[in-house]
Design a protein around this motif. Structure first.
Motif, PDB file in Angstrom:
ATOM      1  N   ARG A 121      46.788  83.061  43.935  1.00 31.27           N
ATOM      2  CA  ARG A 121      46.622  83.321  45.048  1.00 31.27           C
ATOM      3  C   ARG A 121      45.585  82.684  45.967  1.00 31.27           C
ATOM      4  O   ARG A 121      44.325  82.872  45.193  1.00 31.27           O
ATOM      5  N   HIS A 123      54.405  86.252  39.861  1.00 30.78           N
ATOM      6  CA  HIS A 123      54.036  87.184  38.769  1.00 30.78           C
ATOM      7  C   HIS A 123      54.141  88.544  38.960  1.00 30.78           C
ATOM      8  O   HIS A 123      54.768  89.225  39.897  1.00 30.78           O
ATOM      9  N   HIS A 179      52.084  92.575  37.877  1.00 31.87           N
ATOM     10  CA  HIS A 179      50.963  93.346  37.279  1.00 31.87           C
ATOM     11  C   HIS A 179      51.012  94.697  37.564  1.00 31.87           C
ATOM     12  O   HIS A 179      51.851  95.194  38.296  1.00 31.87           O
ATOM     13  N   ARG A 200      50.480  94.497  51.586  1.00 32.90           N
ATOM     14  CA  ARG A 200      50.065  93.423  52.358  1.00 32.90           C
ATOM     15  C   ARG A 200      50.282  94.108  53.638  1.00 32.90           C
ATOM     16  O   ARG A 200      51.302  94.706  54.034  1.00 32.90           O
ATOM     17  N   HIS A 236      56.788  89.373  42.265  1.00 41.03           N
ATOM     18  CA  HIS A 236      56.441  88.913  43.567  1.00 41.03           C
ATOM     19  C   HIS A 236      56.241  87.612  43.641  1.00 41.03           C
ATOM     20  O   HIS A 236      55.110  87.227  42.827  1.00 41.03           O
TER      21      HIS A 236
HETATM   22 FE   FE2 Z   1      50.075  89.999  42.741  1.00 42.01          FE
END
Ligand code: FE2
Ligand code: GTQ
Length: 380
Positions: free
Chosen positions: A86, A122, A124, A130, A163
């Motif tokens: 990112r 990925h 996590h 957001r 995502h």
């Molecule tokens: Fe992420």
């Protein structure tokens, strides 16, 4: 199997000396504690259990002009690649020893996505949201559900769901990321996994979770309640704005004016277990009363201009700026934008403090609830 050797072996006590009770014996005791990895409470108690929170976190403010300039340059210079995944630039609170955290519990970053780029999938255990600042033509896919990103939308990435983000337009997108990374790491609870491909296949109708749960008052009768996090992956700005306007017709808070917490409609609780997200409108001319709470907050100025007075210091803000209110800091908000409303988006770690029975709040009693202003924050 490896064994860990203590620095000092066997020798737990120094040789017996004639001084058994005097200052030498105390010094020897202190040394022996240190070399055996022991610490006496009586020497540290006042630091260890302070009378009230003594946070290292500083009240701070980042100007949008700076954030935008830096993010734009990163957009031109830094490709999105596997490993980094990112193009996100974290607010690093100057009180937190160079760590990339806005507060002790909250990661907050500005993420920049160029037109036609993909930020690979990925997942996590860190929990994420957001808040979209600019998004024309960009999307985020969460567990096969693709949502389109428009200014003012809140998008959730609950823990361990795949995502990826992408764009089908020529324009860049830019948004605020909020994650519980500092907490997740403090608890040694971080897991991360890259997806095998670049982007996930879209398996549901666009904005599927909005269609399924978005009205919020009802859920498909055959489904169970979603207790851990909100099942709605995006809260659209048009709904948010309507909720603010509706609330303004009937009620307000003396400390926050027209403030709404985004909720999980199945529980009424916050959208994530580790933090809650708010949207708040300060009507023209509003100057709220000061209060303070245990827990830290990060604010983003979505619209308007004004100041937030934090522990007596005026933090002047305008559209796009970000600022931090540390735990137990007095704060009050003041809309200085003439006839314009001001809109603040914010993240708070309150759910943690409530869950652990550590939450407190207090209102400022002096001077009609207004702090004396003793200084003005000078942004870099
Ligand atoms: Fe992420
Ligand atoms: O967009 O998935 O700011 O995984 C930090 C970690 C954003 C993301 C961040 C992330 C993301």
């Amino acid at each position: 199997m490896d064994t860990i050797e203590p620095e000092v072996k066997a020798e737990v006590r120094e040789e017996i000396s004639p001084d058994l009770t005097g200052p030498e014996a105390v010094a020897r005791l202190n040394r022996d504690m240190q070399r055996n990895s022991l610490t006496p409470l009586w020497q540290i108690e006042t630091n260890l259990m302070s009378r009230q929170p003594r946070t290292q976190t500083l009240p701070w403010l980042w100007k949008w002009s700076t954030l935008y300039d830096i993010a734009e340059r990163a957009g031109a210079l830094v490709p999105i690649e596997r490993g980094g995944d990112r193009r996100a630039i974290a607010l690093s609170n100057p009180g937190l020893e160079g760590r990339p955290f806005a507060t002790p519990t909250l990661w907050t970053a500005v993420q920049w996505l160029n037109g036609h780029e993909v930020a690979p999938a990925h997942r996590h255990t860190a929990q994420a949201i957001r808040f979209i600042i600019e998004g024309n033509g960009s999307w985020s896919t969460v567990e096969g559900d693709r949502v389109f990103l428009e200014r003012g939308d809140l998008v959730l990435t609950p823990p361990w769901l795949w995502h990826d983000h992408g764009s089908k337009s020529d324009e860049r997108a830019i948004w605020l990321d909020g994650l519980d990374i500092p907490l997740n790491n403090y608890l040694d609870a971080s897991f991360f996994e890259p997806y095998k491909g670049e982007a996930q296949a879209v398996t549901q109708a666009l904005n599927g979770t909005v269609l399924k749960y978005g009205v919020g008052q009802m859920r498909p009768a055959w489904e169970k309640r979603s207790v851990e996090y909100s099942p709605i992956f995006t809260y659209k700005w048009t709904d948010t704005e309507r909720a603010l306007d509706n609330l303004a017709q009937v009620a307000s808070s003396p400390y926050d004016d027209i403030a709404l917490e985004y909720t999980n409609p199945h529980t009424g609780g916050p959208v994530m277990p580790a933090f809650s997200a708010w949207i708040q409108m300060l009507r023209p001319g509003i100057h709220t009363q000061a209060h303070r709470q245990v827990g830290s907050s990060v604010y983003h100025v979505f619209e308007g201009s004004g100041e937030t007075i934090i522990n007596g210091v005026s933090f002047r803000w305008e559209k796009g700026d970000f600022f931090v209110v540390p735990s137990w800091a007095w704060h009050e908000h003041h809309n200085l934008g003439g006839n314009e409303r001001a809109i603040l988006f914010s993240l708070h770690d309150t759910p943690l403090l409530l869950a652990l029975n550590k939450y407190r709040e207090e209102s400022y009693q002096l001077n009609n609830g207004h702090q004396e202003i003793t200084g003005t924050f000078q942004p870099v």
